[in-house]
Design an enzyme around this catalytic site. Structure first.
Site, mmCIF file in Angstrom:
data_model
loop_
_atom_site.group_PDB
_atom_site.id
_atom_site.type_symbol
_atom_site.label_atom_id
_atom_site.label_comp_id
_atom_site.label_asym_id
_atom_site.label_seq_id
_atom_site.Cartn_x
_atom_site.Cartn_y
_atom_site.Cartn_z
ATOM 1 N N ILE A 46 96.035 82.525 83.263
ATOM 2 C CA ILE A 46 95.420 83.052 82.128
ATOM 3 C C ILE A 46 94.080 83.887 82.522
ATOM 4 C CG2 ILE A 46 94.716 82.754 79.737
ATOM 5 C CD1 ILE A 46 97.653 82.217 80.191
ATOM 6 N N ARG A 77 82.235 70.553 76.444
ATOM 7 C CA ARG A 77 82.266 72.019 76.736
ATOM 8 C C ARG A 77 81.456 72.641 75.888
ATOM 9 N NH1 ARG A 77 82.652 76.823 78.684
ATOM 10 N NH2 ARG A 77 84.326 78.275 77.786
ATOM 11 N N CYS A 78 80.412 73.141 76.215
ATOM 12 C CA CYS A 78 79.421 74.013 75.376
ATOM 13 C C CYS A 78 79.519 75.438 75.861
ATOM 14 C CB CYS A 78 78.145 73.606 75.826
ATOM 15 S SG CYS A 78 77.710 71.687 75.533
ATOM 16 N N CYS A 104 94.582 80.931 71.921
ATOM 17 C CA CYS A 104 94.439 79.537 71.886
ATOM 18 C C CYS A 104 94.993 78.459 71.049
ATOM 19 C CB CYS A 104 92.854 79.242 72.098
ATOM 20 S SG CYS A 104 91.968 79.711 73.631
ATOM 21 N N GLU A 146 99.154 78.496 74.055
ATOM 22 C CA GLU A 146 98.871 77.098 74.292
ATOM 23 C C GLU A 146 100.132 76.149 73.654
ATOM 24 O OE1 GLU A 146 94.774 75.608 74.652
ATOM 25 O OE2 GLU A 146 94.024 77.614 74.548
ATOM 26 N N HIS A 163 92.925 71.591 79.474
ATOM 27 C CA HIS A 163 91.838 70.890 78.762
ATOM 28 C C HIS A 163 91.755 69.376 79.410
ATOM 29 C CE1 HIS A 163 90.762 74.585 76.816
ATOM 30 N NE2 HIS A 163 91.971 74.548 75.974
#
Length: 780
Positions: free
Chosen positions: A450, A534-535, A662, A684, A713
């Site tokens: 991706i 995850r930020c 996503c 996804e 993820h």
């Protein structure tokens, strides 16, 4: 007196302390107790700050190690069977296994049972309403059993009490919990589980009351959605039970992200002590709510934007709250942010290098709570009590309104010249694909990724050194070229058909472009949580947007020079740049989106001129931006699709345009996705076991599709057999000529130790099925 309240605070810490502790724990470098200690210190600091700011109703249980819906899954014991949960309380390992999946070996003595899963995929994740925050989707089934399996809400209330702070516990409501879940293998609606679920909530409320809580905030955001009579009836059933469970406990029913519309009467009739409404996203509902609001019930007004970073127009907010006070009395009014502040950065004070004028226009979570307190004081004591604060607000608004930094006449002139020819490719897909097949010469089931490859500690360290001036630009570029060359070589070795350059020069897929476009500025510490650890640090769009020069051509052409395979150029689309930024609020979002579209269109043209034959324009956030009410969809989809087409339609027929989306449910917007007219769309689908593909199948989607077969993820590495199984599912419902093979998303957050075996298995799976399809063709 008017009460200043808060619905929730960012969890991650001003310096992302929680992120660092979580990642350390997952790597085995931080103990569980050390992780808990970091969390405890963050909660203490956040509670103390809110109390000192003047917030009277400070929330507890708004903290989460990963996600508030996952916390609720744990609280009600809805742990899927594959995690082998048999205990009384959900422990950290089970909690994180649900979020991230698990893949490990245990050594056991003979006959000893294992209490944790050895190999289990993560639960499905999707976007929280129309935000960029992701939540874990509850997995439910017809004979679902619930039990109280987490004491988190009680422990955090007691923890605050020990610090001398009386808090208002927060929990996700039972009806929204079920509506946000997904029934597995059953035709029964999720709301059929409500009778089994409510006893857990009743027990929670009774225990909170016994601990001394006087208010509890129960979030029911689904009340701003289109609901049927069954759902509205479920709310009545639920809250009759819950209000009776602990009569001494005041329930604040919190709604946000939109207006109640036809659900207003239902909300007002519920036997709760208070109702919170969002007056930022839906200011028009205030008059109707006040006209119908019952006596002796509290109304919480969300007048400070919990989802953006601009200062509040305090004069407007004071008038709104004043209107409520005049109608129902000051003792029944609360002032609050529109929603939890988890969608905003923590503290503007940490931005010590930001331009002073731009900084004066902003407010982060800490500053927004100060605004809440100012508004409450102004209404209670009069404007004179906060004269200087109101004057500062007015001055900032006046400066921003008239600033020459915001408007660009050339950009506005170009927008006015957009015509039909700029919105369409020369020929339809059926014609284009034939030209692309000749130009690209790709095999059946072509493999690709991706876009991004692992951003290792070394990559991040080099970027930090360059930004700090510790290494020269030449030295930094040499490093990036080496990383790019190594990654292109690896992709050739593993057998990927369409390589990418790896995006090592990019810190973030939106920030990278924003740094090179006018109309954007950036914060140093404006981090917000996307999911778990995850930020992201969203850019701020403050003015008209334009592109001064090419942004990606150098790296794409360098990577193309290293291989004979077609290199895929990687761009972020206009809707996603818009959605994942803090956007100016002084013009329609559609206008800003079209400005971005023209800038990215210029980049598409330059990539094509430079010889890049495949260009991916990521629109990961297109579904995320969809309004919550179906009646509002058409307007949004019209301008969102229009922006994508403006961006992509400059490409020649032989140039293949890809897009990526996503975690999303596509069924309701599949016609709009088709109207985007991308040659290939990747989506996804691995966590949903290809369920999300159904929308494309039922619609008979004509273009090509890359259903994700590798869940990036999760640290878990899927086997070749698993990916083969997913591909076989796809090939049962799609033509073999339609299918691409790719991971779910970019690989930036994963490590090479996970990525290499996963990609090797993915390519092997594609090659095996390719051979099978070839053999079938020969046999026929």
């Amino acid at each position: 007196m008017v009460i200043a309240a808060n619905l929730g605070f960012p969890r991650i810490g001003v310096n992302r302390e929680l992120k660092k502790a979580l990642e350390g724990y997952w790597k085995g470098e931080v103990t569980a107790q050390a992780l808990r200690d970091v969390a405890k210190e963050l909660r203490k600091a956040h509670w103390t700050m809110q109390h000192r700011t003047g917030i009277k109703h400070v929330p507890s249980n708004d903290f989460s190690y990963y996600d508030q819906v996952l916390d609720t899954i744990a609280m009600v014991g809805a742990v899927p069977e594959r995690y082998n949960f048999t205990g009384d309380k959900v422990d950290l390992d089970t909690y994180f296994a649900m979020a991230r999946g698990v893949q490990h070996k245990h050594d056991h003595k003979a006959g000893e049972a294992c209490t944790h899963a050895h190999d289990a995929s993560a639960m499905e994740m999707t976007k929280w309403f129309d935000t960029n925050y992701h939540y874990i989707v509850p997995e439910l089934h017809a004979d679902q059993k619930f039990k109280l399996a987490s004491d988190k809400i009680f422990e955090e209330f007691k923890e605050a009490k020990l610090q001398g702070l009386h808090t208002r516990p927060v929990l996700l409501g039972p009806v929204s919990f079920l509506l946000l879940g997904k029934m597995k293998g059953e035709a029964k609606p999720a709301l059929s589980l409500l009778p089994a679920l409510l006893p857990v909530y009743e027990r929670v409320l009774k225990q909170l009351a016994a601990l001394g809580a006087d208010w509890v905030q129960i979030d029911e955001p689904c009340l701003v959605l289109d609901l049927d009579e069954q759902a509205r009836a479920a709310y009545k059933t639920a809250y009759e039970k819950l209000s009776a469970a602990a009569p001494e406990l005041h329930i604040l029913l919190a709604t946000y992200f939109g207006d109640l519309r036809e659900n207003l009467d239902t909300a007002l009739e519920l036997p709760v002590a208070g109702l919170h409404i969002d007056v930022v996203r839906a200011p028009g509902q205030l008059d109707e709510v006040l006209a119908k609001f019952p006596a002796k019930k509290s109304l919480s007004l969300g007048v400070v934007n919990g989802r953006n970073i601009w200062r509040t127009d305090l004069d407007v907010a004071v008038r709104q709250v004043g209107k409520a006070v005049a109608k129902i009395g000051s003792e029944w009014v609360q002032v609050a942010p529109s929603c939890s502040l988890q969608f905003t950065p923590v503290d503007l004070d940490s931005e010590d290098k930001l331009d002073a004028e731009l900084k004066s226009w902003l407010a982060f979570a800490k500053q927004k709570l100060a605004e809440v307190a100012i508004i409450a004081k102004a209404v209670a004591e009069g404007d004179a009590a906060v004269k200087s604060e109101l004057e500062a607000s007015r001055a900032a608004y006046d400066i921003r309104r008239t600033s020459t930094r915001i408007h660009n006449a050339d950009v506005k002139a170009r927008i006015a010249k957009i015509d039909a020819a700029m919105r369409s490719r020369k020929n339809p897909f059926a014609v284009r694909i034939k030209q692309q097949q000749v130009a690209l010469d790709l095999p059946l089931l072509p493999t690709t990724t991706i876009g991004s490859f692992p951003q290792t500690a070394e990559v991040r360290a080099k970027r930090a050194e360059f930004k700090a001036g510790k290494i020269t630009e030449a030295a930094y570029k040499t490093f990036l070229r080496e990383e790019t060359a190594r990654t292109v070589k690896y992709q050739e070795e593993v057998g990927l058909d369409v390589p990418v350059h790896g995006e090592f020069e990019r810190n973030d897929m939106v920030e990278y472009f924003g740094e090179q476009l006018s109309g954007f500025f950036f914060t140093k510490n404006g981090w917000v949580q996307s999911y778990g650890a995850r930020c992201v640090k969203p850019p701020v769009i403050f003015g008209d947007v334009s592109r001064a020069k090419p942004m990606t051509v150098e790296w794409s052409t360098y990577a193309q020079s290293l291989t004979k395979k077609p290199m895929k150029g990687m761009l972020t689309g206009p809707v996603t740049i818009l959605q994942w930024s803090f956007v100016r609020d002084d013009q329609p979002r559609s206008d800003t989106c079209r400005q971005i579209a023209l800038a990215i269109r210029d980049e598409v043209a330059d990539l094509e001129k430079a010889g890049i034959k495949i260009i991916q324009i990521d629109e990961a956030a297109l579904r995320e931006g969809l309004p919550l009410r179906r009646a509002d969809w058409k307007n949004y989809l019209d301008w969102a699709v229009d922006a994508f087409r403006i961006t992509s339609s400059v490409a020649k027929d032989e140039t293949q345009i890809h897009t990526h989306m996503c975690y999303s449910e596509f069924n309701d917007i599949i016609a709009a996705i088709a109207d985007m007219d991308a040659d290939v769309i990747s989506i996804e689908t691995s966590r949903s076991q290809m369920e999300l593909l159904d929308a494309f199948v039922n619609f008979k989607y004509p273009n090509q599709i890359g259903p994700g077969v590798y869940d990036i993820h999760s640290p878990r590495v899927p086997s070749q057999n698993e990916m083969e199984a997913l591909l076989r599912k796809a090939l049962k419902v799609l033509s073999k000529d339609q299918v691409w093979v790719n991971p779910d998303c970019g690989l930036k957050t994963r490590g090479w130790a996970e990525v290499k075996p996963a990609l090797e298995a993915m390519v092997a799976a594609a090659q095996k099925l390719r051979a099978e399809l070839k053999d079938k063709k020969l046999a026929s």
